[in-house]
Design a protein around this motif. Structure first.
Motif, short mmCIF file in Angstrom:
data_model
loop_
_atom_site.label_atom_id
_atom_site.label_comp_id
_atom_site.label_asym_id
_atom_site.label_seq_id
_atom_site.Cartn_x
_atom_site.Cartn_y
_atom_site.Cartn_z
N ILE B 52 0.84 -1.20 0.00
CA ILE B 52 0.00 0.00 0.00
C ILE B 52 0.88 1.25 0.00
CG2 ILE B 52 -1.53 1.35 1.50
CD1 ILE B 52 -2.84 -1.37 2.21
N ASN B 53 0.55 2.18 -0.93
CA ASN B 53 1.28 3.44 -1.02
C ASN B 53 2.80 3.26 -1.04
OD1 ASN B 53 -0.95 5.08 -1.20
ND2 ASN B 53 -1.09 5.41 0.99
N GLU B 54 3.28 2.36 -1.91
CA GLU B 54 4.73 2.16 -2.02
C GLU B 54 5.36 3.30 -2.79
OE1 GLU B 54 6.32 -1.50 -3.66
OE2 GLU B 54 5.03 -2.62 -2.29
N PHE B 55 6.48 3.78 -2.27
CA PHE B 55 7.23 4.84 -2.93
C PHE B 55 7.72 4.33 -4.30
CE2 PHE B 55 10.96 7.55 -3.63
CZ PHE B 55 10.43 8.79 -3.32
N GLN B 67 -4.49 1.20 -2.58
CA GLN B 67 -5.02 -0.16 -2.63
C GLN B 67 -4.00 -1.12 -3.25
OE1 GLN B 67 -7.64 2.19 -4.35
NE2 GLN B 67 -9.51 1.26 -3.59
N GLY B 68 -2.75 -0.65 -3.35
CA GLY B 68 -1.69 -1.52 -3.83
C GLY B 68 -1.62 -1.70 -5.34
N GLN B 69 -2.40 -0.91 -6.10
CA GLN B 69 -2.32 -1.03 -7.55
C GLN B 69 -1.12 -0.26 -8.08
OE1 GLN B 69 -5.72 0.69 -6.80
NE2 GLN B 69 -7.18 -0.71 -7.73
N ASP B 70 -0.65 -0.67 -9.26
CA ASP B 70 0.51 -0.02 -9.87
C ASP B 70 0.08 1.30 -10.53
OD1 ASP B 70 3.22 0.09 -10.85
OD2 ASP B 70 2.36 -0.32 -12.82
N GLN B 239 -7.72 10.87 -3.17
CA GLN B 239 -8.34 11.73 -2.15
C GLN B 239 -9.06 10.88 -1.11
OE1 GLN B 239 -8.57 15.01 -1.59
NE2 GLN B 239 -10.54 15.43 -0.64
N ASN B 240 -9.73 9.81 -1.56
CA ASN B 240 -10.52 9.00 -0.64
C ASN B 240 -9.71 8.10 0.27
OD1 ASN B 240 -12.98 9.99 -1.35
ND2 ASN B 240 -13.91 7.95 -1.47
N THR B 241 -8.47 7.78 -0.16
CA THR B 241 -7.64 6.97 0.72
C THR B 241 -6.66 7.86 1.47
OG1 THR B 241 -6.14 6.57 -1.14
CG2 THR B 241 -7.77 4.88 -0.71
N ILE B 245 -2.53 13.07 3.21
CA ILE B 245 -2.10 13.14 4.60
C ILE B 245 -1.13 12.01 4.92
CG2 ILE B 245 -2.95 13.44 6.97
CD1 ILE B 245 -5.61 14.23 5.77
N ARG B 246 -1.11 11.01 4.05
CA ARG B 246 -0.13 9.94 4.26
C ARG B 246 1.16 10.18 3.49
NH1 ARG B 246 -4.26 4.86 4.12
NH2 ARG B 246 -5.43 5.53 5.95
N GLY B 247 1.18 11.31 2.78
CA GLY B 247 2.41 11.68 2.08
C GLY B 247 2.62 10.94 0.76
N ALA B 248 1.59 10.22 0.28
CA ALA B 248 1.76 9.47 -0.97
C ALA B 248 1.49 10.39 -2.15
CB ALA B 248 0.83 8.27 -0.99
N TRP B 249 2.39 11.36 -2.36
CA TRP B 249 2.13 12.39 -3.37
C TRP B 249 2.05 11.81 -4.78
CZ3 TRP B 249 6.24 12.23 -6.63
CH2 TRP B 249 7.46 11.79 -6.11
#
Lengths: 328, 307
Positions: B52-55, B67-70, B239-241, B245-249
């Motif tokens: 989830i939200n991998e850099f 949601q872990g999608q590419d 926006q919905n996940t 705020i989690r920094g996943a720009w």
């Protein structure tokens, strides 16, 4: 005066069209959404409310025309129906809470971007071929290509989340609206900066480019050469002769732009969780609250019509041709 | 013939300028990569293929979503869905606007008055709330998107084309055609229409921009088809996940920049087309080529008002 009266008649007609569309939409769309709505709520609402809902969506035995007349009467009395997600509350109560904040944000940002954009455009045309004239158009074009909400997301991430210069949402810090004191106003303005900045940045481009192009047209007119030949000071030529004329297309565009900026503003408000109408719209969409959506549509449309009428009135003051009854 | 000449002339002049070249290159890259999504996308855009939200990393060049999608695969497939819908909307609104404008120009009189009135009403009603209401009552999907944005997007074009047709009508060749006794539909189709080529082309490009942004706005609000991957729905999910705020720009910068760059490249191309049709704007470059360094404001080549 005739011009104003004509415009007024036009806006009344537009309002009438909007109201009529609003009335017929749930009744005429394929798939009968009205029945679906009523069916969804049939278990959660009591019988009286259910009947009111049925009446609102035309699931009664009354002929369409009678329903329409009743509907028009309700609108004239300011009765826009009741919210489904927040049931007994009338939609107007939900909307009025956000209305003021939206007006504040909208007026501030439209005024700033209009004045700033026109000034920059005039400057670019006046210093034709200068550094600013070369840089401004592509930069503004680029910023204008951003959907409002995307730029809002970027700025929110950068200024509110990373740098924490501005608050993360809301229109004031306290739980209740702040008092009308210097501190209270300062607090409200502080919360206003980030969303207003977003809107100004996206909407600045057209004002600047239109003003620049209009100025370039005006600057090639003979009467400007004459003004220069008379030995008038450049500043006077710029402001009294060129800008005043070149501003007219921008003022015309102001009316047309208000609706578009307002649409963008609603999305910006959602990103910044600013408590305006955008927030209500978001809530209406996510909870499938049709009456709230429809009331928002009507109220936003009516406000935009009023704003347009104000712009038209201002136009009369700026353009003497309109005052004397000629077509602009 | 006239249209062909305009196009050939435009091509010759346009590719001399940097903005158009930049715009065309960006556009070709974006459209090309989306078109090839089936072959170059590394993963299925709808499946979770990473954390989830991998850099962004070598495995997931643009990172992964909440949601872990590419993100890269979503960007490619999303572009496909976004662009064909936008293109369709642009074609339909341009056609509708042309039909309304030319009908007004053909019949004149009360038909013109009525059509102008309808156009102005559509112009003054703010689009987003209307689009939201329309989209909410119709089943979500590409068809609804196309229908709703076509209904709400044609009015400006109709006004533009009508005023263009009116100003053309004053020209001598139209008067000549009338004197010769040509039928009115023939004048509209053979004399008016081809001469509106550049205006129609510029409007069409603008409409693609409008359609992309409007579509993304609707999807961002949650009124799109949730099962489809588009640039707008990517932003909606970001926006919905709470990606912000989690920094996943990367989850919102990628689709957002895709939209912005597409719009920007089209705007660059359009501005150049605009310059070709507007001698006043072009005068600058001509003067520079002629050796005049900085034309003073009043030294501008005077261009006749109604030339």
């Amino acid at each position: 005066m005739l011009y104003i009266a004509k415009r007024l008649a036009f806006y009344l007609l537009a309002a009438f069209v909007a109201i009529t569309v609003n009335f017929f939409l749930p009744r005429l769309t394929p798939g009968d959404p009205a029945s679906t709505i009523v069916a969804t709520y049939s278990t959660t609402l009591n019988e009286a409310s259910l009947n009111a809902l049925k009446a609102a969506y035309g699931l009664t035995d009354e002929p369409l025309f009678t329903q329409y007349v009743t509907y028009l009467g309700n609108i004239l009395h300011g009765d826009f129906g009741r919210s489904l997600s927040n049931f007994p509350a009338p939609v107007t109560a939900i909307i009025s809470a956000g209305f003021g904040w939206s007006i504040l944000l909208g007026l501030t940002s439209v005024l700033i971007s209009f004045v700033l954009g026109s000034a920059l455009g005039a400057l670019a045309a006046w210093r034709r071929g200068g550094l600013f004239d070369k840089l401004a158009p592509p930069v503004l074009l680029f910023l204008g290509s951003f959907p409002y909400f995307f730029l809002a997301l970027l700025l929110f991430y950068l200024f509110c989340f990373k740098l924490q210069w501005f608050p993360m949402g809301n229109a004031y810090s306290s739980v209740n609206p702040p008092p009308f004191t210097l501190n209270g106003i300062g607090d409200v303005l502080f919360h206003l900066i980030a969303p207003a900045f977003t809107i100004v940045l996206v909407s600045l481009g057209p004002w600047t480019l239109n003003m620049r192009n209009a100025m370039i047209g005006v600057l090639s007119e003979d009467y400007l050469t004459l003004a220069e030949a008379k030995g008038l000071k450049p500043r006077r030529v710029l402001f009294a002769h060129a800008v005043r004329t070149a501003l007219l297309p921008n003022v015309t565009a102001l009316g047309a732009a208000i609706g578009g900026v307002f649409s963008g503003q609603l999305l910006t408000e959602i990103v910044f969780t600013y408590p305006g109408l955008g927030y209500s719209l978001m809530r209406a969409v996510s909870s499938v609250d049709y009456p709230l959506m429809q009331a928002l549509f009507l109220i936003i449309t009516l406000s935009v019509l009023v704003a347009n009428f104000v712009v038209d009135t201002v136009y009369v003051l700026l353009d003497p041709r309109v005052r004397t009854g000629q077509e602009a | 013939m006239a249209l062909y000449d305009t196009l050939a002339g435009a091509r010759r002049k346009a590719f001399g300028s940097i903005p158009v070249t930049v715009g065309a290159v960006i556009l070709v890259i974006l459209v090309g990569s989306s078109a090839l999504a089936q072959w170059i996308a590394p993963y299925n855009p709808k499946r979770a293929t990473g954390g989830i939200n991998e850099f962004p990393s070598l495995k997931h060049l643009f990172g992964t979503t909440g949601q872990g999608q590419d993100v890269l695969s979503q960007f490619l497939y999303g572009g496909q869905n976004t662009l064909w819908i936008a293109f369709t909307i642009a074609v339909l609104t341009t056609l509708l606007a042309l039909i309304v404008a030319l009908t007004a120009a053909y019949f004149r009189g009360w038909v013109d008055d009525v059509l102008t009135l309808v156009t102005n009403v559509f112009l003054v009603i703010p689009s987003l709330p209307l689009i939201v209401v329309l989209a909410a009552f119709l089943p979500p999907g590409p068809l609804t998107m196309i229908m709703v944005l076509t209904i709400t997007g044609w009015a400006f074009g109709a006004r533009l084309f009508r005023s263009q047709a009116l100003s053309l009508r004053e020209r001598e060749f139209i008067a000549a055609a009338e004197d010769v006794g040509e039928r009115r539909w023939r004048i509209v189709a053979i004399e008016l229409l081809p001469n509106m080529g550049s205006v129609v082309a510029a409007y069409f490009v603008n409409q693609v921009i409008f359609a992309i942004t409007a579509q993304a706005s609707l999807e961002f609000l949650g009124l799109g088809d949730g099962g489809q991957v588009t640039w707008g729905s990517m932003l909606f999910w970001a926006q919905n996940t709470s990606a912000l705020i989690r920094g996943a720009w990367w989850t919102f910068v990628v689709p957002g920049m895709a939209i912005a760059l597409t719009a920007f490249s089209l705007a660059l191309i359009n501005n150049a087309v605009d310059e070709l049709g507007n001698p006043r704007l072009r005068a600058d470059r001509l003067l520079r080529r002629a050796g005049v360094r900085k034309p003073s404001a009043s030294l501008m080549t005077p261009v006749k008002r109604n030339a």
